[in-house]
Design an enzyme around this catalytic site. Sequence first.
Site, PDB file in Angstrom:
ATOM      1  N   LEU A  21       0.822  -1.205   0.000  1.00 39.57           N
ATOM      2  CA  LEU A  21       0.000   0.000   0.000  1.00 39.57           C
ATOM      3  C   LEU A  21       0.856   1.255   0.000  1.00 39.57           C
ATOM      4  O   LEU A  21       0.571   2.208  -0.736  1.00 39.57           O
ATOM      5  CB  LEU A  21      -0.931   0.008   1.215  1.00 39.57           C
ATOM      6  CG  LEU A  21      -1.816   1.253   1.353  1.00 39.57           C
ATOM      7  CD1 LEU A  21      -2.709   1.448   0.129  1.00 39.57           C
ATOM      8  CD2 LEU A  21      -2.648   1.180   2.624  1.00 39.57           C
ATOM      9  N   ASP A  47      11.436   3.060  11.487  1.00 37.06           N
ATOM     10  CA  ASP A  47      10.889   1.852  12.106  1.00 37.06           C
ATOM     11  C   ASP A  47      10.078   2.290  13.320  1.00 37.06           C
ATOM     12  O   ASP A  47      10.629   2.880  14.263  1.00 37.06           O
ATOM     13  CB  ASP A  47      12.023   0.918  12.517  1.00 37.06           C
ATOM     14  CG  ASP A  47      11.554  -0.456  12.957  1.00 37.06           C
ATOM     15  OD1 ASP A  47      10.457  -0.535  13.555  1.00 37.06           O
ATOM     16  OD2 ASP A  47      12.287  -1.430  12.724  1.00 37.06           O
ATOM     17  N   THR A  73       2.066  -6.687   9.949  1.00 38.13           N
ATOM     18  CA  THR A  73       0.967  -7.304   9.210  1.00 38.13           C
ATOM     19  C   THR A  73       1.015  -8.834   9.224  1.00 38.13           C
ATOM     20  O   THR A  73       0.191  -9.467   8.569  1.00 38.13           O
ATOM     21  CB  THR A  73       0.963  -6.822   7.751  1.00 38.13           C
ATOM     22  OG1 THR A  73       2.229  -7.116   7.145  1.00 38.13           O
ATOM     23  CG2 THR A  73       0.700  -5.323   7.688  1.00 38.13           C
ATOM     24  N   THR A 112      -7.735  -1.716   9.942  1.00 34.95           N
ATOM     25  CA  THR A 112      -8.147  -3.005   9.392  1.00 34.95           C
ATOM     26  C   THR A 112      -9.530  -3.433   9.849  1.00 34.95           C
ATOM     27  O   THR A 112     -10.024  -3.002  10.909  1.00 34.95           O
ATOM     28  CB  THR A 112      -7.124  -4.087   9.815  1.00 34.95           C
ATOM     29  OG1 THR A 112      -7.560  -5.382   9.382  1.00 34.95           O
ATOM     30  CG2 THR A 112      -6.987  -4.129  11.334  1.00 34.95           C
ATOM     31  N   ASP A 113     -10.135  -4.319   9.070  1.00 33.12           N
ATOM     32  CA  ASP A 113     -11.401  -4.946   9.448  1.00 33.12           C
ATOM     33  C   ASP A 113     -11.242  -5.883  10.636  1.00 33.12           C
ATOM     34  O   ASP A 113     -12.233  -6.250  11.285  1.00 33.12           O
ATOM     35  CB  ASP A 113     -11.959  -5.740   8.259  1.00 33.12           C
ATOM     36  CG  ASP A 113     -11.005  -6.834   7.780  1.00 33.12           C
ATOM     37  OD1 ASP A 113      -9.830  -6.506   7.506  1.00 33.12           O
ATOM     38  OD2 ASP A 113     -11.427  -8.004   7.665  1.00 33.12           O
ATOM     39  N   TYR A 136      -3.506  -9.702  16.346  1.00 30.29           N
ATOM     40  CA  TYR A 136      -3.312  -8.650  15.345  1.00 30.29           C
ATOM     41  C   TYR A 136      -4.416  -7.601  15.444  1.00 30.29           C
ATOM     42  O   TYR A 136      -4.136  -6.397  15.459  1.00 30.29           O
ATOM     43  CB  TYR A 136      -3.296  -9.284  13.953  1.00 30.29           C
ATOM     44  CG  TYR A 136      -3.357  -8.281  12.823  1.00 30.29           C
ATOM     45  CD1 TYR A 136      -2.265  -7.474  12.520  1.00 30.29           C
ATOM     46  CD2 TYR A 136      -4.509  -8.161  12.050  1.00 30.29           C
ATOM     47  CE1 TYR A 136      -2.330  -6.554  11.477  1.00 30.29           C
ATOM     48  CE2 TYR A 136      -4.577  -7.252  11.007  1.00 30.29           C
ATOM     49  CZ  TYR A 136      -3.481  -6.452  10.717  1.00 30.29           C
ATOM     50  OH  TYR A 136      -3.552  -5.547   9.695  1.00 30.29           O
ATOM     51  N   LYS A 140      -4.015  -3.555  16.355  1.00 31.55           N
ATOM     52  CA  LYS A 140      -4.457  -2.513  15.431  1.00 31.55           C
ATOM     53  C   LYS A 140      -5.502  -1.614  16.090  1.00 31.55           C
ATOM     54  O   LYS A 140      -5.531  -0.404  15.848  1.00 31.55           O
ATOM     55  CB  LYS A 140      -5.011  -3.133  14.153  1.00 31.55           C
ATOM     56  CG  LYS A 140      -3.966  -3.788  13.268  1.00 31.55           C
ATOM     57  CD  LYS A 140      -2.954  -2.778  12.729  1.00 31.55           C
ATOM     58  CE  LYS A 140      -3.561  -1.902  11.653  1.00 31.55           C
ATOM     59  NZ  LYS A 140      -2.560  -0.959  11.072  1.00 31.55           N
ATOM     60  N   TRP A 162      -8.775  -6.931   2.769  1.00 26.53           N
ATOM     61  CA  TRP A 162      -8.624  -7.765   1.582  1.00 26.53           C
ATOM     62  C   TRP A 162      -7.866  -7.023   0.472  1.00 26.53           C
ATOM     63  O   TRP A 162      -8.270  -7.006  -0.689  1.00 26.53           O
ATOM     64  CB  TRP A 162      -9.992  -8.226   1.084  1.00 26.53           C
ATOM     65  CG  TRP A 162     -10.697  -9.205   1.974  1.00 26.53           C
ATOM     66  CD1 TRP A 162     -10.608  -9.287   3.338  1.00 26.53           C
ATOM     67  CD2 TRP A 162     -11.614 -10.228   1.579  1.00 26.53           C
ATOM     68  NE1 TRP A 162     -11.423 -10.296   3.804  1.00 26.53           N
ATOM     69  CE2 TRP A 162     -12.054 -10.895   2.757  1.00 26.53           C
ATOM     70  CE3 TRP A 162     -12.128 -10.641   0.353  1.00 26.53           C
ATOM     71  CZ2 TRP A 162     -12.958 -11.946   2.733  1.00 26.53           C
ATOM     72  CZ3 TRP A 162     -13.031 -11.688   0.323  1.00 26.53           C
ATOM     73  CH2 TRP A 162     -13.443 -12.350   1.491  1.00 26.53           C
TER      74      TRP A 162
END
Length: 298
Positions: A21, A47, A73, A112-113, A136, A140, A162
């Site tokens: 992305l 970082d 991720t 994120t979802d 995860y 997030k 996705w």
Amino acid sequence: MNPISGGAVNRVLVTGAAGMLGTAVAAELARRADGPDVLAYGRDRLDLRYLDGVRDTVRREKPDIVINCAAWTAVDDAETREIDALAVNGSGVRALAEACAEAGARLVHVSTDYVFDGRAGTPYGEDAPTGPVSAYGRTKLAGERAVLEVLPEAGYVVRTAWLYGAGGRSFVRTMIGLERAHDTVKAVDDQVGQPTWTGDLAARLAELARADVPPGVYHGTASGEATWYDLAREVFTLLGADPGRVLPTGSASFPRPAARPAYSVLGHGRWTEAGMPPLRHWRDALRAAWPSMIAAAV
């Protein structure tokens, strides 16, 4: 309302700029004729685990806006390394938000979802209750909360899901490779989401660099919905292959350490409220992305 209200944006810092992305975002900003100076920082230069480095970079570069595409991720690895994932997705994001607050910069943070539990049957609104079912997702969510807490007037959380693009690993690229190598492939038909092209999301994130829209949570996913099985069949169709070679199967066929949300369809009401259209339908986006996806697969 915001430190930047539709005015000049001269410097944009893109973090995670070497990822799928981040690469698309940096390229989208650079190609715009009236675009800003783009500071593209990959993990080798910035970082998020090193908090002093995060703060020093923002102080030195003095960006008008930061688009944070940097993240841990590795969803499955986070199950046994949650502290490490939290250092990037939580503590690192908080440090970035604090640095933006000090600099008077807007922060657009990609989430994120996975912050949802996946048990809904209708699209999750931007204000729907969260309830991550994986490490995860928890890390997030910590990052989301940091952005909204530290930057209530200049923080934007853009949840996506996705993702696929030419510059990295994705389900679409995997299916392109499997079509060439196997007579049939299996794809999960009991997970529902929104396949989203990095090109479309990058364009929307770039628009947020100038848009005078309220801060808060937005959902950066394609319109419509699909299962992984639906997406695989569409990939085969675009390849000119028989989609009947894709066979449906359940999630149990592919056991993973981290739980995946069964239903990851996100609503787009806040774009409408802000006077901006949601991203286009996933099938239309996949067709637009197709030439770049095929070129990358060669």
